[in-house]
Design a protein around this motif. Structure first.
Motif, PDB file in Angstrom:
ATOM      1  N   MET A   1       0.264  -1.402   0.163  1.00 31.08           N
ATOM      2  CA  MET A   1       0.437  -0.160   0.008  1.00 31.08           C
ATOM      3  C   MET A   1       1.214   1.464  -0.215  1.00 31.08           C
ATOM      4  O   MET A   1       0.120   2.524   0.200  1.00 31.08           O
ATOM      5  N   ASP A   2       2.187   1.425  -0.126  1.00 35.50           N
ATOM      6  CA  ASP A   2       2.949   1.892  -0.279  1.00 35.50           C
ATOM      7  C   ASP A   2       3.066   2.915  -1.282  1.00 35.50           C
ATOM      8  O   ASP A   2       4.340   2.580  -2.012  1.00 35.50           O
ATOM      9  N   SER A   3       2.206   3.504  -1.885  1.00 30.25           N
ATOM     10  CA  SER A   3       2.184   4.003  -3.384  1.00 30.25           C
ATOM     11  C   SER A   3       3.376   5.259  -3.413  1.00 30.25           C
ATOM     12  O   SER A   3       3.560   5.267  -4.513  1.00 30.25           O
ATOM     13  N   LEU A   4       3.695   5.884  -2.622  1.00 28.96           N
ATOM     14  CA  LEU A   4       4.135   7.254  -2.669  1.00 28.96           C
ATOM     15  C   LEU A   4       5.954   6.142  -3.101  1.00 28.96           C
ATOM     16  O   LEU A   4       6.577   7.012  -3.764  1.00 28.96           O
ATOM     17  N   THR A   5       6.215   4.958  -2.325  1.00 23.90           N
ATOM     18  CA  THR A   5       7.319   4.680  -2.976  1.00 23.90           C
ATOM     19  C   THR A   5       7.254   4.157  -4.530  1.00 23.90           C
ATOM     20  O   THR A   5       7.633   4.718  -5.137  1.00 23.90           O
ATOM     21  N   ILE A   6       6.324   3.359  -4.407  1.00 23.90           N
ATOM     22  CA  ILE A   6       6.050   3.356  -5.791  1.00 23.90           C
ATOM     23  C   ILE A   6       6.121   4.084  -6.535  1.00 23.90           C
ATOM     24  O   ILE A   6       7.447   3.498  -7.659  1.00 23.90           O
ATOM     25  N   GLU A   7       5.649   4.999  -6.758  1.00 26.57           N
ATOM     26  CA  GLU A   7       5.438   5.945  -7.749  1.00 26.57           C
ATOM     27  C   GLU A   7       6.873   6.858  -7.537  1.00 26.57           C
ATOM     28  O   GLU A   7       7.523   6.700  -8.975  1.00 26.57           O
ATOM     29  N   LYS A   8       7.313   6.743  -6.484  1.00 19.59           N
ATOM     30  CA  LYS A   8       9.191   7.338  -6.763  1.00 19.59           C
ATOM     31  C   LYS A   8       9.817   6.248  -7.800  1.00 19.59           C
ATOM     32  O   LYS A   8      10.807   6.592  -8.098  1.00 19.59           O
ATOM     33  N   LEU A   9       9.438   5.094  -7.307  1.00 22.56           N
ATOM     34  CA  LEU A   9      10.794   4.313  -8.339  1.00 22.56           C
ATOM     35  C   LEU A   9      10.437   3.950  -9.259  1.00 22.56           C
ATOM     36  O   LEU A   9      11.401   3.707 -10.142  1.00 22.56           O
ATOM     37  N   GLY A  10       9.365   4.406  -9.821  1.00 23.39           N
ATOM     38  CA  GLY A  10       9.419   4.000 -11.541  1.00 23.39           C
ATOM     39  C   GLY A  10       9.225   2.424 -12.285  1.00 23.39           C
ATOM     40  O   GLY A  10       8.898   1.267 -11.260  1.00 23.39           O
TER      41      GLY A  10
ATOM     42  N   THR B   1     -10.474  -2.173 -10.261  1.00 21.08           N
ATOM     43  CA  THR B   1     -10.563  -2.038  -9.031  1.00 21.08           C
ATOM     44  C   THR B   1      -9.575  -1.614  -7.743  1.00 21.08           C
ATOM     45  O   THR B   1      -8.388  -1.700  -8.036  1.00 21.08           O
ATOM     46  N   PRO B   2     -10.208  -0.967  -6.584  1.00 28.48           N
ATOM     47  CA  PRO B   2      -9.815  -0.350  -5.516  1.00 28.48           C
ATOM     48  C   PRO B   2      -7.922  -0.741  -5.147  1.00 28.48           C
ATOM     49  O   PRO B   2      -7.889  -2.148  -5.048  1.00 28.48           O
ATOM     50  N   ARG B   3      -6.834  -0.401  -5.207  1.00 25.41           N
ATOM     51  CA  ARG B   3      -5.700  -0.478  -4.607  1.00 25.41           C
ATOM     52  C   ARG B   3      -6.052  -1.973  -3.187  1.00 25.41           C
ATOM     53  O   ARG B   3      -5.685  -2.864  -3.282  1.00 25.41           O
ATOM     54  N   TRP B   4      -6.551  -1.107  -2.989  1.00 20.67           N
ATOM     55  CA  TRP B   4      -6.754  -2.042  -1.216  1.00 20.67           C
ATOM     56  C   TRP B   4      -6.979  -2.813  -1.419  1.00 20.67           C
ATOM     57  O   TRP B   4      -6.593  -4.084  -0.615  1.00 20.67           O
ATOM     58  N   GLN B   5      -8.535  -3.043  -2.420  1.00 22.93           N
ATOM     59  CA  GLN B   5      -8.555  -4.800  -2.919  1.00 22.93           C
ATOM     60  C   GLN B   5      -7.369  -5.507  -3.242  1.00 22.93           C
ATOM     61  O   GLN B   5      -7.905  -6.733  -3.070  1.00 22.93           O
ATOM     62  N   ARG B   6      -7.151  -4.574  -4.391  1.00 24.97           N
ATOM     63  CA  ARG B   6      -6.367  -6.340  -5.335  1.00 24.97           C
ATOM     64  C   ARG B   6      -4.728  -6.199  -4.108  1.00 24.97           C
ATOM     65  O   ARG B   6      -4.299  -7.328  -4.325  1.00 24.97           O
ATOM     66  N   MET B   7      -4.249  -5.125  -3.459  1.00 26.91           N
ATOM     67  CA  MET B   7      -3.167  -5.522  -2.339  1.00 26.91           C
ATOM     68  C   MET B   7      -4.026  -6.521  -1.495  1.00 26.91           C
ATOM     69  O   MET B   7      -3.409  -7.865  -0.515  1.00 26.91           O
ATOM     70  N   SER B   8      -4.828  -6.594  -0.671  1.00 19.78           N
ATOM     71  CA  SER B   8      -5.610  -7.459  -0.060  1.00 19.78           C
ATOM     72  C   SER B   8      -6.242  -8.595  -0.921  1.00 19.78           C
ATOM     73  O   SER B   8      -4.989  -9.378  -0.003  1.00 19.78           O
TER      74      SER B   8
END
Length: 678
Positions: free
Chosen positions: A111-120, A344-351
């Motif tokens: 769920m750490d989308s900020l880090t994921i976005e920075k990494l590309g 699909t919402p991120r929380w659902q995909r990640m759950s």
């Protein structure tokens, strides 16, 4: 052979007369007349009669591709999983290495989308660079092994470790066809408008991802064409899904030396060593011709094109887990195939991903909070009753000889039921999970799972495992284990409720149990014996009679159409249709041995038999987007819900009696035309 797919369904004297505990005033929630369309005659359209108003009032949500009883229960369960993983992530007291801590760390990273976005796409740059340095075809093959072992991608072919179907107490390495991305080989080979549209969307997806990783527009277009051409060759080499249903056609055992002779450009001993498979001199191959074609491709496809193909495999495997441009491109491609309106919402995909990746950890939390022991007690009772009912039905068959009946009964009595969750949880010992390294967690999990799989070679077959996680709304039968398996997730309404009357439970979970039992006797499962070995136990005459009956059933389903023009494939869906027909008959037989089944007492105006069949029908209610409906006809061995609703009942005299179905009604079949199998 899963009871319902989204990608395998798994005493004796005296059935207890179980009393039903739901009273008339509270039973409406189990069979709600408000969900029905009683303006329709049940004999004309039983699906609409049972479900018409519900279908009208429950369109497919924007984040889904279909919506029905399964989906609603899955939605409940994924929200339950969400609560579990969020609680785990928020826990301040979880000890390092504990189940809660590991689940929480995995979900936190996801769920750490900020880090994921920075990494590309930085997490995959090293793999892409390594592929670009390859010097020869031998290096390409070594890289395919590296990608597989390290949980990065699985190019060219499928590989796994599983039971030897003719000696089920032994694990063997197994090779199968692969190499493609689209859902079915037909999408590469046919030129109907839908196949062309899907190929165009795939080409766009390919081009987009290559551009996102540094290729110019021209380079990306060229690379997309290369991948498409290679995958088309793989598709041409593949067996059809129908051919793959034949357990003998896909059972081809080779010594490694002999298999090596069929593919001189692939050194299997060397490749197996790279795949961490050592000391094995035998391999099972589902499609030998595919590997002959792969051998030819290794000769004819240039090195640079293979490098592009491997790059693509890394890209497509990682794309759903990278930054937004990659995720959005992936969704756009899926949208073209399925018609889904919004992501699909991120929380659902990640759950769901957390459950799918470390399911035995999430499963422990799920079972502790949601699984009720009384559900297992009731399921044990239902399974015993269904087994007895199936025994009665086998003994009464008028088309099977006594010698084959005896073998069938031996197999029935050998069924091993598994309910709720495994008796032994996997600990994932050695799997490193960090709260701030999402893609690396996935890689670590892939590597761990791969190494755990190959470590089974040389060990006794582990019969404690579940093939599904506890929250899963599904069930399965394994022919090599001869087991019927019911995860905790399916043991809820509309399949099962401890407070429901017997008609509801037998028409729901009872039919599911019967369905999974029937898989042991369907066109494929019936070729395995009581120990799970692929071995004929039929007389030639009995098998011929069985085949004649299945031919009739195939013709019945061939007559059903989706989207007005696309016929159901009766041969492809045969196993599931037999499961439904045998399962509903066995469930009805068992139901008639209960107190309610032997009474005429109505609840909400419906007789016990009517409630039984209405319970069955409401399991299959649902709406589906046309795009996914068209895809599933090619890829899903289950018939569409409306036809599962009617496919078995129209062959059962009890259904005709329950709803006074008469000649002239659209679903009416003459008694002599009704198919009586198990």
């Amino acid at each position: 052979m899963k009871f319902l797919s989204l990608k395998t369904c798994f005493t004796v004297l005296g059935i207890a007369a179980i009393s039903y505990s739901a009273h008339a005033q509270s039973a409406t929630k189990f069979i709600d007349p408000a969900n029905m369309d009683r303006s329709v005659k049940p004999g004309d359209d039983f699906y609409r009669y049972a479900n018409g108003t519900w279908i009208k009032n429950n369109p497919v949500p924007a984040k889904e591709t279909r919506w029905g009883s399964f989906n609603a229960l899955r939605d409940f369960n994924i929200n339950a999983v969400k609560g579990l993983v969020e609680d785990a992530a928020a826990s301040k007291s979880a000890q390092p290495g504990s189940v809660v801590k590991r689940v929480g760390d995995f979900y936190t990273a996801a769920m750490d989308s900020l880090t994921i976005e920075k990494l590309g796409y930085a997490p995959i740059k090293a793999e892409l660079a390594k592929i670009r340095q390859l010097k020869n075809i031998s290096g390409v093959l070594d890289q395919t092994a590296y990608l597989r072992v390290n949980g990065i991608a699985a190019p060219m072919f499928s590989f796994g470790v599983g039971q030897d179907r003719k000696n089920v107490n032994k694990y063997l390495p197994q090779l199968g066809q692969g190499g493609t991305t689209l859902p079915d080989r037909d999408y590469y080979l046919k030129d109907d408008s839908r196949s062309v549209k899907i190929r165009e969307a795939y080409t766009t997806y390919l081009t987009t991802l290559f551009k996102l990783t540094g290729s110019t527009a021209a380079e990306a277009t060229k690379k997309a064409a290369v991948v498409m051409a290679i995958e088309k060759q793989f598709a041409e080499a593949q067996m059809t899904r129908l051919e793959m249903r034949d357990p003998y056609k896909t059972y081809n055992k080779f010594t490694l030396t002999d298999f090596n002779k069929t593919t001189p450009r692939i050194s299997w001993p060397q490749l197996f060593s790279k795949l961490l498979v050592n000391g094995q001199d035998t391999v099972l191959v589902s499609s030998p011709k595919f590997f002959v074609s792969l051998n030819d491709m290794l000769k004819n496809v240039p090195l640079n094109e293979w490098k592009t193909y491997l790059e693509w495999n890394v890209l497509k495997s990682a794309a759903p887990n990278l930054s937004s441009p990659f995720v959005n491109a992936t969704f756009a491609f899926n949208q073209a195939q399925t018609g889904q309106k919004v992501q699909t919402p991120r929380w659902q995909r990640m759950s769901q991903l957390t459950d799918g990746t470390i399911g035995d950890l999430v499963g422990q939390l799920y079972v502790a909070r949601y699984f009720k022991p009384d559900a297992k007690v009731r399921m044990d009772e239902l399974i015993a009753n269904l087994r007895k009912a199936f025994e009665i039905r086998i003994k009464n068959l008028d088309w099977m000889s006594e010698v084959t009946k005896q073998k069938a009964l031996e197999k029935l009595h050998a069924f091993v039921p598994k309910i709720g969750y495994p008796s032994k949880w996997r600990t994932y010992q050695g799997l490193v999970i960090s709260p701030n390294a999402y893609l690396q967690n996935l890689r670590n999990a892939g590597t761990w799972a791969y190494k755990e799989m190959v470590s089974q070679l040389g060990k006794p077959v582990d019969r404690t495992r579940f093939g599904m996680t506890p929250p899963t709304v599904n069930a399965y039968y394994s022919p090599t284990m001869n087991e019927i398996v019911f995860p905790a997730g399916i043991l809820q309404f509309p399949f099962f409720d401890p407070n429901a009357d017997d008609a509801v439970n037998y028409g729901g979970i009872g039919a599911v149990i019967g369905h999974e039992m029937s898989h042991g006797f369907d066109d494929s499962g019936s070729q395995y014996d009581k120990d799970g070995n692929l071995r004929n136990w039929w007389t030639a005459e009995d098998r011929e009679k069985f085949n004649a009956k299945t031919k009739q059933l195939g013709e019945q389903f061939d007559g059903y159409k989706v989207l007005d023009t696309i016929p159901v494939n009766g041969k492809f869906t045969m196993g599931e249709n037999i499961g439904d027909l045998g399962g509903l008959n066995a469930a009805y037989e068992a139901f008639k041995m209960t107190r309610q089944g032997q009474s005429d007492e109505k609840i909400d105006g419906f007789t016990p038999d009517q409630r039984f069949f209405l319970s069955w029908a409401q399991v299959w209610r649902g709406n589906i987007l046309p795009e996914i409906a068209a895809q599933m006809i090619k890829t899903d061995p289950h018939s569409p819900g409306p036809y599962r609703t009617i496919g078995a009942p129209v062959n059962m005299d009890a259904w005709y009696r329950a709803f006074d179905v008469q000649p002239g009604d659209k679903l009416y079949k003459k008694p002599e035309e009704r198919i009586r199998l198990w």
